[in-house]
Design an enzyme around this catalytic site. Structure first.
Site, PDB file in Angstrom:
ATOM      1  N   HIS A  84      70.597  35.881  24.176  1.00 10.07           N
ATOM      2  CA  HIS A  84      70.872  36.326  22.806  1.00 10.07           C
ATOM      3  C   HIS A  84      70.266  35.384  21.765  1.00 10.07           C
ATOM      4  O   HIS A  84      69.717  35.840  20.758  1.00 10.07           O
ATOM      5  CB  HIS A  84      72.380  36.436  22.589  1.00 10.07           C
ATOM      6  CG  HIS A  84      72.986  37.662  23.198  1.00 10.07           C
ATOM      7  ND1 HIS A  84      74.331  37.950  23.134  1.00 10.07           N
ATOM      8  CD2 HIS A  84      72.418  38.688  23.892  1.00 10.07           C
ATOM      9  CE1 HIS A  84      74.558  39.098  23.747  1.00 10.07           C
ATOM     10  NE2 HIS A  84      73.424  39.561  24.218  1.00 10.07           N
ATOM     11  N   TYR A  94      77.373  41.885  16.786  1.00  9.68           N
ATOM     12  CA  TYR A  94      78.527  42.169  17.641  1.00  9.68           C
ATOM     13  C   TYR A  94      79.411  43.245  17.023  1.00  9.68           C
ATOM     14  O   TYR A  94      80.013  44.059  17.740  1.00  9.68           O
ATOM     15  CB  TYR A  94      79.337  40.890  17.891  1.00  9.68           C
ATOM     16  CG  TYR A  94      78.737  40.021  18.966  1.00  9.68           C
ATOM     17  CD1 TYR A  94      78.950  40.318  20.313  1.00  9.68           C
ATOM     18  CD2 TYR A  94      77.956  38.920  18.643  1.00  9.68           C
ATOM     19  CE1 TYR A  94      78.400  39.523  21.310  1.00  9.68           C
ATOM     20  CE2 TYR A  94      77.401  38.123  19.628  1.00  9.68           C
ATOM     21  CZ  TYR A  94      77.628  38.420  20.964  1.00  9.68           C
ATOM     22  OH  TYR A  94      77.072  37.638  21.946  1.00  9.68           O
ATOM     23  N   GLU A 136      77.240  30.970  21.230  1.00  6.16           N
ATOM     24  CA  GLU A 136      75.875  31.087  20.717  1.00  6.16           C
ATOM     25  C   GLU A 136      75.670  30.234  19.466  1.00  6.16           C
ATOM     26  O   GLU A 136      74.579  29.693  19.251  1.00  6.16           O
ATOM     27  CB  GLU A 136      75.557  32.558  20.452  1.00  6.16           C
ATOM     28  CG  GLU A 136      75.383  33.345  21.750  1.00  6.16           C
ATOM     29  CD  GLU A 136      75.553  34.840  21.591  1.00  6.16           C
ATOM     30  OE1 GLU A 136      75.465  35.336  20.440  1.00  6.16           O
ATOM     31  OE2 GLU A 136      75.788  35.513  22.607  1.00  6.16           O
ATOM     32  N   ARG A 205      59.833  39.904  24.082  1.00  9.57           N
ATOM     33  CA  ARG A 205      59.804  39.731  25.541  1.00  9.57           C
ATOM     34  C   ARG A 205      59.997  38.253  25.851  1.00  9.57           C
ATOM     35  O   ARG A 205      59.564  37.384  25.076  1.00  9.57           O
ATOM     36  CB  ARG A 205      58.476  40.202  26.145  1.00  9.57           C
ATOM     37  CG  ARG A 205      58.184  41.686  26.020  1.00  9.57           C
ATOM     38  CD  ARG A 205      59.127  42.553  26.829  1.00  9.57           C
ATOM     39  NE  ARG A 205      58.713  43.955  26.798  1.00  9.57           N
ATOM     40  CZ  ARG A 205      59.073  44.835  25.869  1.00  9.57           C
ATOM     41  NH1 ARG A 205      59.845  44.453  24.853  1.00  9.57           N
ATOM     42  NH2 ARG A 205      58.652  46.089  25.911  1.00  9.57           N
ATOM     43  N   GLN A 206      60.606  37.987  26.998  1.00  6.61           N
ATOM     44  CA  GLN A 206      60.791  36.600  27.426  1.00  6.61           C
ATOM     45  C   GLN A 206      59.712  36.226  28.449  1.00  6.61           C
ATOM     46  O   GLN A 206      59.418  37.015  29.355  1.00  6.61           O
ATOM     47  CB  GLN A 206      62.169  36.381  28.067  1.00  6.61           C
ATOM     48  CG  GLN A 206      63.313  36.326  27.093  1.00  6.61           C
ATOM     49  CD  GLN A 206      63.738  37.693  26.603  1.00  6.61           C
ATOM     50  OE1 GLN A 206      63.800  38.636  27.378  1.00  6.61           O
ATOM     51  NE2 GLN A 206      64.038  37.807  25.323  1.00  6.61           N
ATOM     52  N   TYR A 207      59.150  35.019  28.286  1.00  5.55           N
ATOM     53  CA  TYR A 207      58.184  34.484  29.235  1.00  5.55           C
ATOM     54  C   TYR A 207      58.512  33.018  29.509  1.00  5.55           C
ATOM     55  O   TYR A 207      58.743  32.236  28.578  1.00  5.55           O
ATOM     56  CB  TYR A 207      56.748  34.604  28.706  1.00  5.55           C
ATOM     57  CG  TYR A 207      56.292  36.035  28.536  1.00  5.55           C
ATOM     58  CD1 TYR A 207      56.049  36.841  29.642  1.00  5.55           C
ATOM     59  CD2 TYR A 207      56.140  36.587  27.264  1.00  5.55           C
ATOM     60  CE1 TYR A 207      55.652  38.162  29.494  1.00  5.55           C
ATOM     61  CE2 TYR A 207      55.735  37.904  27.111  1.00  5.55           C
ATOM     62  CZ  TYR A 207      55.492  38.689  28.230  1.00  5.55           C
ATOM     63  OH  TYR A 207      55.107  40.004  28.078  1.00  5.55           O
ATOM     64  N   VAL A 275      54.299  36.331  39.890  1.00  2.93           N
ATOM     65  CA  VAL A 275      54.395  35.615  38.613  1.00  2.93           C
ATOM     66  C   VAL A 275      55.709  34.842  38.508  1.00  2.93           C
ATOM     67  O   VAL A 275      55.911  34.069  37.566  1.00  2.93           O
ATOM     68  CB  VAL A 275      54.226  36.602  37.438  1.00  2.93           C
ATOM     69  CG1 VAL A 275      55.490  37.444  37.239  1.00  2.93           C
ATOM     70  CG2 VAL A 275      53.815  35.881  36.161  1.00  2.93           C
ATOM     71  N   THR A 278      55.980  30.950  37.555  1.00  5.65           N
ATOM     72  CA  THR A 278      55.755  30.308  36.257  1.00  5.65           C
ATOM     73  C   THR A 278      56.828  29.279  35.883  1.00  5.65           C
ATOM     74  O   THR A 278      56.473  28.164  35.480  1.00  5.65           O
ATOM     75  CB  THR A 278      55.582  31.358  35.141  1.00  5.65           C
ATOM     76  OG1 THR A 278      56.630  32.320  35.208  1.00  5.65           O
ATOM     77  CG2 THR A 278      54.249  32.071  35.305  1.00  5.65           C
ATOM     78  N   PRO A 279      58.139  29.582  35.978  1.00  3.33           N
ATOM     79  CA  PRO A 279      59.100  28.520  35.637  1.00  3.33           C
ATOM     80  C   PRO A 279      59.087  27.384  36.644  1.00  3.33           C
ATOM     81  O   PRO A 279      59.346  26.227  36.295  1.00  3.33           O
ATOM     82  CB  PRO A 279      60.450  29.250  35.640  1.00  3.33           C
ATOM     83  CG  PRO A 279      60.251  30.411  36.547  1.00  3.33           C
ATOM     84  CD  PRO A 279      58.818  30.829  36.334  1.00  3.33           C
ATOM     85  N   PHE A 393      63.987  37.799  36.501  1.00  2.00           N
ATOM     86  CA  PHE A 393      63.377  38.169  35.227  1.00  2.00           C
ATOM     87  C   PHE A 393      64.028  39.439  34.698  1.00  2.00           C
ATOM     88  O   PHE A 393      64.297  40.368  35.447  1.00  2.00           O
ATOM     89  CB  PHE A 393      61.877  38.381  35.370  1.00  2.00           C
ATOM     90  CG  PHE A 393      61.099  37.100  35.595  1.00  2.00           C
ATOM     91  CD1 PHE A 393      61.639  35.867  35.304  1.00  2.00           C
ATOM     92  CD2 PHE A 393      59.803  37.142  36.084  1.00  2.00           C
ATOM     93  CE1 PHE A 393      60.920  34.705  35.488  1.00  2.00           C
ATOM     94  CE2 PHE A 393      59.067  35.971  36.279  1.00  2.00           C
ATOM     95  CZ  PHE A 393      59.636  34.749  35.977  1.00  2.00           C
TER      96      PHE A 393
END
Length: 401
Positions: A84, A94, A136, A205-207, A275, A278-279, A393
């Protein structure tokens, strides 16, 4: 919450087990119809493939099952909270979600949604929202207190673009304001946000950050999803590969995520598929820089042509005696060194007992079926479950215990 309200929540567990995805699918459809601006916040690819609906259904079910003691869900809530903050979700979101979730419960359950039940879920939801918002808020505070830190979206300049394989390309991201780059823990990810003309939407997007912390830039390495350019889940990767060039600006969130290299003294085994490396690359590079712990790199992909960072890992393994590597290809060519290359999916039984000690930690990343197989194989050879860490992922749907 009263005891009666908790009992009402627990009574809905059988319904959530059977119809949870139906409820969450209805909820998202309703929310986007009434608040279409949230399509800019949510990953519409995960809406299209159904992963987000499944993940939310699982989260709601887990909350109902543990309504007596929701604190046991803190690791899961931290995973969600990290995601988040990377998407700049704020407390006001929320309230919007709560309004549509409660309306969806009433509309889907019909007469079964008594006023007492709806009130119980209202109390339960806003109790959870308060817990999540508080967590958060602390994550946002941690981000901005870092040297070079920030919250929300920050423009970054693409200063280099490197083709790593036929599928994967790396992007080197530098702050457009020429400010400092916040540090991160190896294994964490960034969110990037691009405008997609095809959808007329901003899409995040998360990478994973695929390099060790360096104080100058972040590197993300993106797999181009073939054959799905017309679907939301493939559009960002294809847009990055096709349209983003050196000198372009993209919005980036601060590093986040709770899948990272832990501070423990024993050996480390990295197990990746495609892929998913990567981390783990970031972790391995950082491990090498520390120069104190043994590392084993186990990676699987289709063949040599799609094998990104092959030369990097080979160089590290040659230069650092504490690093060993094992590579699995679905299709193996005659030119491959058979001493540390294998044909087929990653199979830990082919590696003997060298990868297993009581002090070893295991980090697994790749497609969900890959993670599930490696997790089970590790448990079968005697690895303690508490020594296995994995990253799925996208929305979290795997339940391994």
């Amino acid at each position: 919450m009263t005891s009666q309200q908790k009992n009402l929540i627990k009574a809905t567990v059988p319904i959530l087990k059977e119809h949870g995805v139906l409820l969450t699918t209805y909820f998202y459809k309703r929310m986007f119809e009434h608040n279409p601006e949230l399509k800019h916040v949510f990953n519409m690819g995960n809406q299209h493939n159904g992963k987000q609906q499944t993940a939310l259904a699982m989260a709601v079910l887990a909350y109902a099952e543990h309504i007596e003691n929701p604190e046991v869900l803190l690791p899961v809530l931290d995973h969600i909270g990290q995601k988040h903050t990377s998407l700049s979700v704020r407390p006001e979101h929320y309230h919007i979600v709560g309004k549509h979730l409660l309306a969806s419960i009433a509309e889907v359950l019909g007469e079964a949604a008594t006023p007492e039940l709806l009130k119980a879920w209202e109390v339960a939801y806003f109790q959870l929202a308060e817990l999540m918002s508080g967590h958060e808020s602390s994550l946002y505070t941690q981000q901005v207190q870092k040297e070079g830190g920030w919250s929300g979206w920050r423009p970054f300049l693409v200063k280099n673009k490197v083709v790593e394989s036929t599928e994967i390309t790396s992007f080197y991201l530098y702050p457009a304001d020429q400010g400092q780059v916040a540090d991160f823990i190896p294994g964490q990810y960034l969110s990037v946000r691009l405008f997609l003309p095809e959808l007329n939407l901003l899409q995040p997007r998360q990478y994973s950050i695929s390099s060790a912390p360096n104080g100058q830039y972040y590197r993300i390495s993106v797999k181009r999803e073939p054959g799905i350019q017309e679907t939301p889940e493939g559009m960002i990767s294809n847009h990055l590969h096709q349209n983003i060039q050196i000198g372009d600006l993209i919005d980036v969130s601060a590093p986040a995520g709770n899948f990272f290299l832990k501070d423990h003294p024993g050996p480390v085994v990295f197990i990746s598929g495609g892929v998913g490396q990567t981390p783990l690359l970031s972790m391995l590079e950082n491990l090498i820089k520390s120069g104190q712990r043994q590392g084993t790199w186990i990676h699987g992909c289709r063949d040599k042509s799609v094998h990104a960072f092959k030369e990097n890992v080979e160089k590290w393994a040659a230069e650092y005696p504490l690093i060993q590597k094992h590579i699995f290809y679905n299709t193996i060519g005659s030119e491959i060194d058979v001493e540390n290359h294998y044909e087929g999916w990653v199979d830990l039984t082919k590696l003997g007992k060298d990868i297993h000690t009581d002090q070893t930690a295991y980090y697994v990343c790749g497609p969900a079926p890959f993670i599930e197989k490696q997790y089970k194989d590790l448990v079968n050879i005697g690895v303690n479950k508490n020594s296995i860490f994995f990253e799925e992922f996208g929305p979290q749907t795997l339940q391994l215990s």
